[in-house]
Scaffold this motif. Structure first.
Motif, short mmCIF file in Angstrom:
data_model
loop_
_atom_site.label_atom_id
_atom_site.label_comp_id
_atom_site.label_asym_id
_atom_site.label_seq_id
_atom_site.Cartn_x
_atom_site.Cartn_y
_atom_site.Cartn_z
N ASN A 38 0.82 -1.20 0.00
CA ASN A 38 0.00 0.00 0.00
C ASN A 38 0.86 1.25 0.00
OD1 ASN A 38 -2.40 -1.37 -0.02
ND2 ASN A 38 -2.49 -1.54 2.20
N THR A 40 2.76 4.27 -1.35
CA THR A 40 2.52 5.11 -2.52
C THR A 40 3.64 6.13 -2.62
OG1 THR A 40 0.15 4.84 -2.26
CG2 THR A 40 0.89 6.69 -3.61
N ASP A 244 -4.53 2.16 -3.98
CA ASP A 244 -3.64 1.57 -2.98
C ASP A 244 -4.05 0.16 -2.58
OD1 ASP A 244 -5.87 2.12 -1.47
OD2 ASP A 244 -4.88 3.50 -0.08
#
Length: 554
Positions: A38, A40, A244
């Protein structure tokens, strides 16, 4: 693109054929990185790619969408069993692994751990629901045919209403195991699995959304690299953010994509120069102006542009009139003086660089050309047609989508026809692409300037459009000999003889061209500007035009 219900996929004899979409691949398809994350990268605006569309998105429904613009957006947000890499080769996506039976008739897919944006898992049932919906006659998807092309068991009988939807050869053995049964082995089956029509659909979400599905960010789910955060039908701006929850989020470097619908190329270029676009399409004089710029790029495209004459309209049923029209306009002037974007003259129905035959050569290399511009001959055909029809004057309206390039081409063709064929008047009616397509589907037109992009790398993706009763046979032309060739090439004797099939497809094209079923204009090339520092956009001439998963922006 824009397709129709058709016959079964190609037979076993095609197994040795090399297809454009599979070039460069060997053995099992490659698999992207296995570890979802997840994390980013920079979520700042500098990591948002700003891209121009020149037409509106028509649908966000994978089983209903038919146009390249919609496909591009859907593919950015939804992922199927496979995707394609930069070379167009199939790459495992939602499928973690695949087991193929020795006879090529059964594929067993093991799905990876993946989620929709609402947190629910992507399951085998999502594929079963989507695929059955695609072939359900009650849904009446124009792309139902592609399930038949893929060879999925009973697809043809279900689409025609002869068998129930539940007889489709796709089964969820459990949440992570999808079993697909084919009627015949299809050598390009895996490449087809990346096509938007085969993408999964979460049944519970779709049912809850009802008729509102795909009309806003709240009524559409994503399981792909990006998710939609701003959209409404007919909007000129569409916003995507990095997803995500995507299983391979670590591979996605962009923070998002900002699409802007700008039909006027001058306005698009101003936006590009002002920094409001990172990717823009050029046309006409702009190409000469910017082709020396290091940010200029020519991209080969597979789209064939042509005029479709509606043969149910008085006069257009006359072959000599159609030939007169086809030969009356200067195609070289269109590509050299109007488009200037790498497009080439089309004297054919099957584009160049689409598919390679058993001789290892491109279809066009050993095939004739047809309907070349010849204004003197066009006048002869017109004189003959006048005698046959008992007329001296005719007026027809040509419907055209409201993009700058389409309008410019139409206006030039209008002038050429009226000059070359005195007594014929061409009126032009412009409208959004969606409306133009709907009018042609309904037969509510006289002449239509239209286009077709290949869905798979075989001449059949064009040639079976003109079979009797095809929804994309806009001109309502019918020829029993032609129908017989196409049917045999798909699942008859010709399908069992690779060389004979290839030659028969050349014969089929000749029949279409000799009858001027369509009036070809050009094969599209794209002249694009891409900002320095933007890399990794994948361009394809078959299927999805552009892919952004691996794109980066510095």
């Amino acid at each position: 693109m824009k397709k129709k219900k058709r016959g079964l996929g190609l037979a076993l004899a095609l197994a040795s054929m090399m297809f454009v979409t599979a070039c460069g691949s060997s053995g099992s398809p490659a698999t992207p990185s296995e570890t979802p994350t997840n994390e980013t990268p920079s979520e700042g605006g500098d990591q948002v790619l700003k891209v121009q569309f020149d037409v509106e998105v028509s649908s966000l429904d994978p089983q209903i969408a038919t146009d390249g613009t919609s496909f591009e957006l859907i593919a950015a947000t939804t992922e199927g069993l496979y995707t394609v890499d930069a070379k167009g080769s199939p790459v495992l996506a939602m499928a973690k692994s695949v087991d193929k039976s020795e006879d090529g008739l059964t594929y067993t897919f093991t799905l990876r751990d993946a989620q929709w944006t609402d947190g629910t898992p992507v399951t085998a049932d999502d594929f079963v629901f989507a695929w059955k919906r695609l072939v359900d006659p009650a849904v009446a998807s124009e792309y139902a045919f592609i399930m038949e092309i893929a060879g999925v068991k009973n697809a043809a009988a279900i689409s025609s209403g002869e068998k129930p939807v539940d007889d489709l050869g796709v089964t969820a053995k459990d949440a992570k195991t999808l079993v697909v049964e084919l009627d015949v082995p299809v050598p390009y089956f895996e490449s087809l699995m990346a096509f938007p029509s085969f993408l999964p659909m979460n049944e519970a979400f779709f049912t809850a959304a009802g008729d509102n599905y795909g009309t806003s960010p709240a009524t559409v789910l994503a399981n792909g690299p990006f998710k939609i955060t701003a959209y409404e039908p007919a909007t000129t701006s569409i916003t995507l953010e990095k997803n995500d929850k995507y299983w391979d989020a670590s591979a996605v470097k962009l923070a998002g994509i900002q699409y802007q619908v700008i039909k006027d190329s001058q306005q698009a270029m101003l936006s590009y120069q002002n920094g409001d676009l990172d990717v823009a399409t050029l046309s006409g004089e702009q190409v000469e102006q910017f082709q020396a710029d290091p940010e200029f790029k020519n991209v080969v495209a597979g789209y064939l542009w042509y005029i479709s004459p509606n043969q149910k309209v008085a006069g257009l049923e006359n072959e000599n009139l159609r030939k007169a029209l086809a030969l009356s306009y200067d195609k070289e002037a269109i590509v050299s003086n109007i488009l200037k974007d790498g497009s080439i003259v089309a004297n054919f129905a099957v584009p160049t660089k689409l598919a390679t035959g058993p001789d290892g050569k491109d279809f066009r290399e050993t095939t004739d050309t047809y309907l070349l511009t010849d204004k003197a001959k066009a006048a002869e055909y017109w004189n003959t047609a006048k005698g046959e029809l008992g007329v001296t004057e005719l007026t027809y309206t040509m419907i055209v989508e409201d993009t700058e390039s389409a309008i410019n081409v139409a206006q030039f063709i209008q002038s050429e026809i009226q000059t070359t064929l005195p007594g014929i008047t061409i009126e032009i009616q412009t409208m959004p692409k969606k409306n133009r397509v709907e009018r042609m589907q309904q037969g509510d037109f006289e002449l239509g300037l239209t286009r077709w992009g290949p869905d798979y790398a075989d001449p059949m993706t064009y040639l079976d459009m003109w079979t009797t009763g095809s929804p994309n046979n806009y001109g309502f032309w019918s020829d029993a000999d032609y129908d017989a060739i196409i049917e045999s090439a798909k699942k008859g004797e010709l399908a069992l003889d690779l060389e004979a099939r290839w030659e028969a497809l050349k014969d089929a094209e000749k029949i279409v061209m000799d009858a001027a079923v369509i009036l070809p204009v050009y094969q599209k090339g794209d002249a694009v500007m891409i900002k320095d520092g933007v890399e990794g956009i994948e361009f394809h001439s078959v299927g999805i035009n552009r892919g952004y998963k691996n794109a980066t922006k510095k």
